[in-house]
Design an enzyme around this catalytic site. Structure first.
Site, PDB file in Angstrom:
ATOM      1  N   ASP A  31      55.807 -17.032  45.616  1.00 25.94           N
ATOM      2  CA  ASP A  31      55.666 -15.944  46.784  1.00 25.94           C
ATOM      3  C   ASP A  31      54.659 -16.804  47.312  1.00 25.94           C
ATOM      4  O   ASP A  31      54.259 -17.867  46.932  1.00 25.94           O
ATOM      5  CB  ASP A  31      54.914 -14.618  46.504  1.00 25.94           C
ATOM      6  CG  ASP A  31      54.573 -13.496  47.598  1.00 25.94           C
ATOM      7  OD1 ASP A  31      55.060 -12.645  47.670  1.00 25.94           O
ATOM      8  OD2 ASP A  31      54.248 -14.730  48.818  1.00 25.94           O
ATOM      9  N   ASN A  86      58.642  -3.066  46.104  1.00 31.25           N
ATOM     10  CA  ASN A  86      58.046  -2.963  47.152  1.00 31.25           C
ATOM     11  C   ASN A  86      59.465  -1.929  47.873  1.00 31.25           C
ATOM     12  O   ASN A  86      60.762  -3.028  48.152  1.00 31.25           O
ATOM     13  CB  ASN A  86      57.524  -3.251  48.053  1.00 31.25           C
ATOM     14  CG  ASN A  86      56.022  -3.469  47.025  1.00 31.25           C
ATOM     15  OD1 ASN A  86      55.570  -2.866  46.757  1.00 31.25           O
ATOM     16  ND2 ASN A  86      55.658  -4.508  47.585  1.00 31.25           N
ATOM     17  N   GLY A  92      55.045  -0.437  51.013  1.00 34.85           N
ATOM     18  CA  GLY A  92      55.353  -1.428  51.164  1.00 34.85           C
ATOM     19  C   GLY A  92      56.496  -3.023  51.484  1.00 34.85           C
ATOM     20  O   GLY A  92      55.394  -3.860  50.724  1.00 34.85           O
ATOM     21  N   SER A  94      57.954  -6.032  52.987  1.00 40.28           N
ATOM     22  CA  SER A  94      58.052  -5.958  54.269  1.00 40.28           C
ATOM     23  C   SER A  94      59.214  -7.507  55.228  1.00 40.28           C
ATOM     24  O   SER A  94      59.087  -8.014  56.459  1.00 40.28           O
ATOM     25  CB  SER A  94      56.547  -7.107  54.035  1.00 40.28           C
ATOM     26  OG  SER A  94      56.589  -7.929  53.245  1.00 40.28           O
ATOM     27  N   HIS A  99      63.965  -7.832  46.684  1.00 41.84           N
ATOM     28  CA  HIS A  99      62.870  -8.264  46.155  1.00 41.84           C
ATOM     29  C   HIS A  99      62.773  -7.429  44.951  1.00 41.84           C
ATOM     30  O   HIS A  99      61.830  -6.659  45.269  1.00 41.84           O
ATOM     31  CB  HIS A  99      62.443  -9.738  46.855  1.00 41.84           C
ATOM     32  CG  HIS A  99      61.967  -8.525  47.912  1.00 41.84           C
ATOM     33  ND1 HIS A  99      62.462  -8.017  48.865  1.00 41.84           N
ATOM     34  CD2 HIS A  99      60.183  -9.025  47.163  1.00 41.84           C
ATOM     35  CE1 HIS A  99      60.757  -7.547  49.881  1.00 41.84           C
ATOM     36  NE2 HIS A  99      59.953  -7.644  49.058  1.00 41.84           N
ATOM     37  N   HIS A 101      58.817  -8.642  42.207  1.00 41.88           N
ATOM     38  CA  HIS A 101      57.932  -9.652  42.696  1.00 41.88           C
ATOM     39  C   HIS A 101      58.108  -9.401  40.793  1.00 41.88           C
ATOM     40  O   HIS A 101      57.290  -8.234  40.202  1.00 41.88           O
ATOM     41  CB  HIS A 101      56.399  -8.815  42.685  1.00 41.88           C
ATOM     42  CG  HIS A 101      56.668  -8.635  44.692  1.00 41.88           C
ATOM     43  ND1 HIS A 101      56.386  -9.486  45.353  1.00 41.88           N
ATOM     44  CD2 HIS A 101      57.279  -7.948  45.188  1.00 41.88           C
ATOM     45  CE1 HIS A 101      56.135  -9.235  46.404  1.00 41.88           C
ATOM     46  NE2 HIS A 101      56.998  -7.510  46.911  1.00 41.88           N
TER      47      HIS A 101
HETATM   48  P1  5GP Z   1      56.757  -7.460  50.279  1.00 41.57           P
HETATM   49  O1  5GP Z   1      55.513  -7.382  51.311  1.00 41.57           O
HETATM   50  O2  5GP Z   1      58.544  -7.330  51.176  1.00 41.57           O
HETATM   51  O3  5GP Z   1      57.328  -6.922  48.721  1.00 41.57           O
HETATM   52  O4  5GP Z   1      57.227  -8.652  49.768  1.00 41.57           O
HETATM   53  C1  5GP Z   1      57.733 -10.587  50.563  1.00 41.57           C
HETATM   54  C2  5GP Z   1      56.654 -11.450  49.795  1.00 41.57           C
HETATM   55  O5  5GP Z   1      57.966 -12.064  50.826  1.00 41.57           O
HETATM   56  C3  5GP Z   1      55.289 -10.992  50.429  1.00 41.57           C
HETATM   57  O6  5GP Z   1      54.709 -11.345  49.179  1.00 41.57           O
HETATM   58  C4  5GP Z   1      55.652 -12.564  50.788  1.00 41.57           C
HETATM   59  O7  5GP Z   1      54.082 -13.199  50.892  1.00 41.57           O
HETATM   60  C5  5GP Z   1      56.653 -13.089  50.312  1.00 41.57           C
HETATM   61  N1  5GP Z   1      56.757 -14.064  51.775  1.00 41.57           N
HETATM   62  C6  5GP Z   1      56.806 -13.463  53.285  1.00 41.57           C
HETATM   63  N2  5GP Z   1      57.085 -14.673  53.390  1.00 41.57           N
HETATM   64  C7  5GP Z   1      57.744 -15.532  52.221  1.00 41.57           C
HETATM   65  C8  5GP Z   1      59.365 -17.259  52.443  1.00 41.57           C
HETATM   66  O8  5GP Z   1      59.095 -17.844  53.799  1.00 41.57           O
HETATM   67  N3  5GP Z   1      58.701 -18.022  51.439  1.00 41.57           N
HETATM   68  C9  5GP Z   1      58.358 -17.273  50.519  1.00 41.57           C
HETATM   69  N4  5GP Z   1      58.374 -18.221  49.611  1.00 41.57           N
HETATM   70  N5  5GP Z   1      57.745 -16.073  50.336  1.00 41.57           N
HETATM   71  C10 5GP Z   1      57.455 -15.166  51.659  1.00 41.57           C
END
Ligand code: 5GP
Ligand code: ZN
Length: 113
Positions: A31, A86, A92, A94, A99, A101
Site C-alpha cells: 500500500d 472495505n 470506507g 476508496s 482488494h 488489505h
Molecule cells: P480502500 O480505501 O479502497 O479500502 O483502499 C485503497 C488503498 O489503496 C488505500 O489504502 C490507499 O493507500 C491505496 N492506494 C491508493 N492509491 C494507490 C497507488 O497508486 N498505489 C498503491 N500501492 N496503493 C494505493
C-alpha cells in the site's frame, strides 16, 4: 480491463507498484500509504468493482490464499494479522477495484473506527 481503473493499471504494469507476490489470478503489492509495518493489498487481475461484484466469485479463494501466503512471507503469520475488505461508502472503500488489505507487524485495535 478498465483503462481508467487505478488497480487495473497496476495489474497491467502501466502504473508501478512494489510487488510482493504474484499468482495467475491475482497479485499483491505494498500500500502506498501504509497503516501498519506490513500493509499489502491483494487484487484480482480481472476487474471487479467490490466484494459485491459476483464476477470475482471464481477468484475469491485465490485472493484469501494469497493473503495467507503474504502473511507467511512477511513474517507476521505467527504474531498475527488482519485481512480487511472495505466495501462501498460506509465500508470506507476508496478504490473501486476489489482488494484485500493485509495488515500486521503491530497490535491492531478492535473494533475499527
Ligand atoms: P480502500 O480505501 O479502497 O479500502 O483502499 C485503497 C488503498 O489503496 C488505500 O489504502 C490507499 O493507500 C491505496 N492506494 C491508493 N492509491 C494507490 C497507488 O497508486 N498505489 C498503491 N500501492 N496503493 C494505493
Ligand atoms: Zn480495475
Amino acid at each position: 480491463m478498465s483503462t481508467t481503473c487505478l488497480f487495473c493499471r497496476i495489474a497491467s504494469g502501466e502504473i508501478s507498484a512494489a510487488l510482493v507476490a504474484e499468482r495467475e489470478s491475482c497479485l499483491a503489492f505494498r500500500d502506498i500509504a501504509p497503516q501498519a509495518p506490513v500493509h499489502v493489498l491483494i487484487i484480482p487481475r480481472t476487474h471487479a468493482s467490490s466484494l459485491n461484484d459476483s464476477s470475482a466469485n471464481p477468484v475469491l479463494a485465490d485472493l484469501l490464499a494469497l493473503a495467507r501466503d503474504v502473511a507467511l512471507q512477511e513474517g507476521i503469520a505467527e504474531s498475527g494479522y488482519r485481512v480487511v475488505v472495505n466495501t462501498n461508502d460506509d465500508g470506507g472503500q476508496s478504490v473501486a477495484h476489489l482488494h484485500l488489505h493485509v495488515l500486521g507487524g503491530r497490535a491492531l485495535r478492535w473494533p475499527p473506527g
